[in-house]
Design a protein around this motif. Sequence first.
Motif, PDB file in Angstrom:
ATOM      1  N   ARG A  28       0.902  -1.146   0.000  1.00  0.00           N
ATOM      2  CA  ARG A  28       0.000   0.000   0.000  1.00  0.00           C
ATOM      3  C   ARG A  28       0.942   1.198   0.000  1.00  0.00           C
ATOM      4  NH1 ARG A  28      -4.466   0.287   4.378  1.00  0.00           N
ATOM      5  NH2 ARG A  28      -5.420  -1.229   2.977  1.00  0.00           N
ATOM      6  N   PRO A  29       1.244   1.704  -1.215  1.00  0.00           N
ATOM      7  CA  PRO A  29       2.274   2.743  -1.317  1.00  0.00           C
ATOM      8  C   PRO A  29       2.062   3.856  -0.307  1.00  0.00           C
ATOM      9  CG  PRO A  29       1.553   2.077  -3.495  1.00  0.00           C
ATOM     10  CD  PRO A  29       0.650   1.386  -2.504  1.00  0.00           C
ATOM     11  N   PRO A  30       3.114   4.287   0.333  1.00  0.00           N
ATOM     12  CA  PRO A  30       4.529   3.961   0.082  1.00  0.00           C
ATOM     13  C   PRO A  30       5.028   2.771   0.899  1.00  0.00           C
ATOM     14  CG  PRO A  30       4.417   5.712   1.695  1.00  0.00           C
ATOM     15  CD  PRO A  30       2.992   5.359   1.324  1.00  0.00           C
ATOM     16  N   ASP A  31       4.140   2.054   1.594  1.00  0.00           N
ATOM     17  CA  ASP A  31       4.566   0.975   2.486  1.00  0.00           C
ATOM     18  C   ASP A  31       4.436  -0.400   1.835  1.00  0.00           C
ATOM     19  OD1 ASP A  31       5.019   2.799   4.618  1.00  0.00           O
ATOM     20  OD2 ASP A  31       2.867   2.827   5.022  1.00  0.00           O
ATOM     21  N   SER A  32       5.216  -1.333   2.348  1.00  0.00           N
ATOM     22  CA  SER A  32       5.152  -2.730   1.921  1.00  0.00           C
ATOM     23  C   SER A  32       5.448  -3.600   3.138  1.00  0.00           C
ATOM     24  CB  SER A  32       6.171  -3.001   0.820  1.00  0.00           C
ATOM     25  OG  SER A  32       6.115  -4.351   0.411  1.00  0.00           O
ATOM     26  N   VAL A  33       4.693  -4.692   3.277  1.00  0.00           N
ATOM     27  CA  VAL A  33       4.907  -5.612   4.390  1.00  0.00           C
ATOM     28  C   VAL A  33       4.929  -7.030   3.829  1.00  0.00           C
ATOM     29  CG1 VAL A  33       2.439  -5.728   4.939  1.00  0.00           C
ATOM     30  CG2 VAL A  33       4.108  -6.299   6.682  1.00  0.00           C
ATOM     31  N   THR A  34       5.784  -7.889   4.373  1.00  0.00           N
ATOM     32  CA  THR A  34       5.836  -9.284   3.952  1.00  0.00           C
ATOM     33  C   THR A  34       4.944 -10.104   4.875  1.00  0.00           C
ATOM     34  OG1 THR A  34       8.072  -9.031   3.101  1.00  0.00           O
ATOM     35  CG2 THR A  34       7.338 -11.276   3.554  1.00  0.00           C
ATOM     36  N   VAL A  35       4.029 -10.867   4.270  1.00  0.00           N
ATOM     37  CA  VAL A  35       3.106 -11.722   5.018  1.00  0.00           C
ATOM     38  C   VAL A  35       3.044 -13.083   4.336  1.00  0.00           C
ATOM     39  CG1 VAL A  35       1.683  -9.812   5.872  1.00  0.00           C
ATOM     40  CG2 VAL A  35       1.103 -10.897   3.705  1.00  0.00           C
ATOM     41  N   ASN A  36       2.493 -14.068   5.025  1.00  0.00           N
ATOM     42  CA  ASN A  36       2.275 -15.385   4.438  1.00  0.00           C
ATOM     43  C   ASN A  36       0.877 -15.436   3.855  1.00  0.00           C
ATOM     44  OD1 ASN A  36       4.768 -16.780   5.087  1.00  0.00           O
ATOM     45  ND2 ASN A  36       4.163 -16.471   7.201  1.00  0.00           N
ATOM     46  N   ALA A  37       0.766 -15.963   2.630  1.00  0.00           N
ATOM     47  CA  ALA A  37      -0.526 -16.025   1.954  1.00  0.00           C
ATOM     48  C   ALA A  37      -0.700 -17.365   1.254  1.00  0.00           C
ATOM     49  CB  ALA A  37      -0.645 -14.894   0.930  1.00  0.00           C
ATOM     50  N   ASP A  60      -7.606 -15.096  -5.456  1.00  0.00           N
ATOM     51  CA  ASP A  60      -7.714 -14.661  -4.066  1.00  0.00           C
ATOM     52  C   ASP A  60      -6.431 -14.999  -3.322  1.00  0.00           C
ATOM     53  OD1 ASP A  60     -10.358 -13.874  -4.425  1.00  0.00           O
ATOM     54  OD2 ASP A  60     -11.177 -15.745  -3.651  1.00  0.00           O
ATOM     55  N   PHE A  61      -6.180 -14.232  -2.273  1.00  0.00           N
ATOM     56  CA  PHE A  61      -5.099 -14.537  -1.347  1.00  0.00           C
ATOM     57  C   PHE A  61      -5.699 -14.606   0.041  1.00  0.00           C
ATOM     58  CE2 PHE A  61      -2.835 -12.878  -4.952  1.00  0.00           C
ATOM     59  CZ  PHE A  61      -1.706 -13.678  -5.013  1.00  0.00           C
ATOM     60  N   LEU A  62      -5.428 -15.689   0.756  1.00  0.00           N
ATOM     61  CA  LEU A  62      -5.885 -15.852   2.134  1.00  0.00           C
ATOM     62  C   LEU A  62      -4.742 -15.456   3.060  1.00  0.00           C
ATOM     63  CD1 LEU A  62      -7.646 -17.825   0.338  1.00  0.00           C
ATOM     64  CD2 LEU A  62      -8.114 -18.989   2.467  1.00  0.00           C
ATOM     65  N   ILE A  63      -4.999 -14.425   3.878  1.00  0.00           N
ATOM     66  CA  ILE A  63      -3.977 -13.881   4.772  1.00  0.00           C
ATOM     67  C   ILE A  63      -4.590 -13.696   6.151  1.00  0.00           C
ATOM     68  CG2 ILE A  63      -2.452 -11.919   5.224  1.00  0.00           C
ATOM     69  CD1 ILE A  63      -2.392 -11.392   2.202  1.00  0.00           C
ATOM     70  N   LEU A  64      -3.895 -14.147   7.188  1.00  0.00           N
ATOM     71  CA  LEU A  64      -4.374 -13.936   8.546  1.00  0.00           C
ATOM     72  C   LEU A  64      -4.508 -12.437   8.822  1.00  0.00           C
ATOM     73  CD1 LEU A  64      -2.278 -16.515  10.616  1.00  0.00           C
ATOM     74  CD2 LEU A  64      -4.734 -16.588  10.163  1.00  0.00           C
ATOM     75  N   ALA A  65      -5.645 -12.022   9.346  1.00  0.00           N
ATOM     76  CA  ALA A  65      -5.875 -10.606   9.646  1.00  0.00           C
ATOM     77  C   ALA A  65      -4.848 -10.089  10.647  1.00  0.00           C
ATOM     78  CB  ALA A  65      -7.295 -10.408  10.171  1.00  0.00           C
ATOM     79  N   SER A  66      -4.500 -10.912  11.616  1.00  0.00           N
ATOM     80  CA  SER A  66      -3.524 -10.488  12.628  1.00  0.00           C
ATOM     81  C   SER A  66      -2.141 -10.286  12.026  1.00  0.00           C
ATOM     82  CB  SER A  66      -3.459 -11.504  13.764  1.00  0.00           C
ATOM     83  OG  SER A  66      -3.040 -12.763  13.275  1.00  0.00           O
ATOM     84  N   GLU A  67      -1.826 -11.020  10.972  1.00  0.00           N
ATOM     85  CA  GLU A  67      -0.515 -10.879  10.338  1.00  0.00           C
ATOM     86  C   GLU A  67      -0.456  -9.626   9.462  1.00  0.00           C
ATOM     87  OE1 GLU A  67       2.683 -13.534   7.779  1.00  0.00           O
ATOM     88  OE2 GLU A  67       0.854 -14.489   8.491  1.00  0.00           O
TER      89      GLU A  67
END
Length: 119
Positions: A28-37, A60-67
């Motif tokens: 989400r410019p300008p930020d980027s975060v690495t998550v498991n999907a 679709d990508f399934l990503i834990l909301a907490s992550e």
Amino acid sequence: MADLLRQGAQWLEQQRTTCCSSPVAYRRPPDSVTVNATYGKTDVEMADESGLTVRSHVTDFLILASELGFGPKQGDQIVADGRVYEVIYLAGEGPWRWSDPYRTTFRIHTKDTTPQSEP
């Protein structure tokens, strides 16, 4: 008594994330975060201007909301396996929906926007 269904669902979501996911970059410019999907798909059906029914699917990508730590928005990007996916608005659902009854996992709707290379 403990809520066994909730505990079981949470355990399954953790197993999916641990055993069936890959790291992706959520931008989400300008930020980027690495998550498991985990990859998924949603089948969609719509009528075109002539009334014909068109069937397709979105990735679709399934990503834990907490992550992830925040709600997905239309226009965000997910970079996975060298491809760029843009979060899209899906009629009747928005850009995402909960993947489970306990609201632990986002199911994020995207389209592949990776530039096509010329032959």
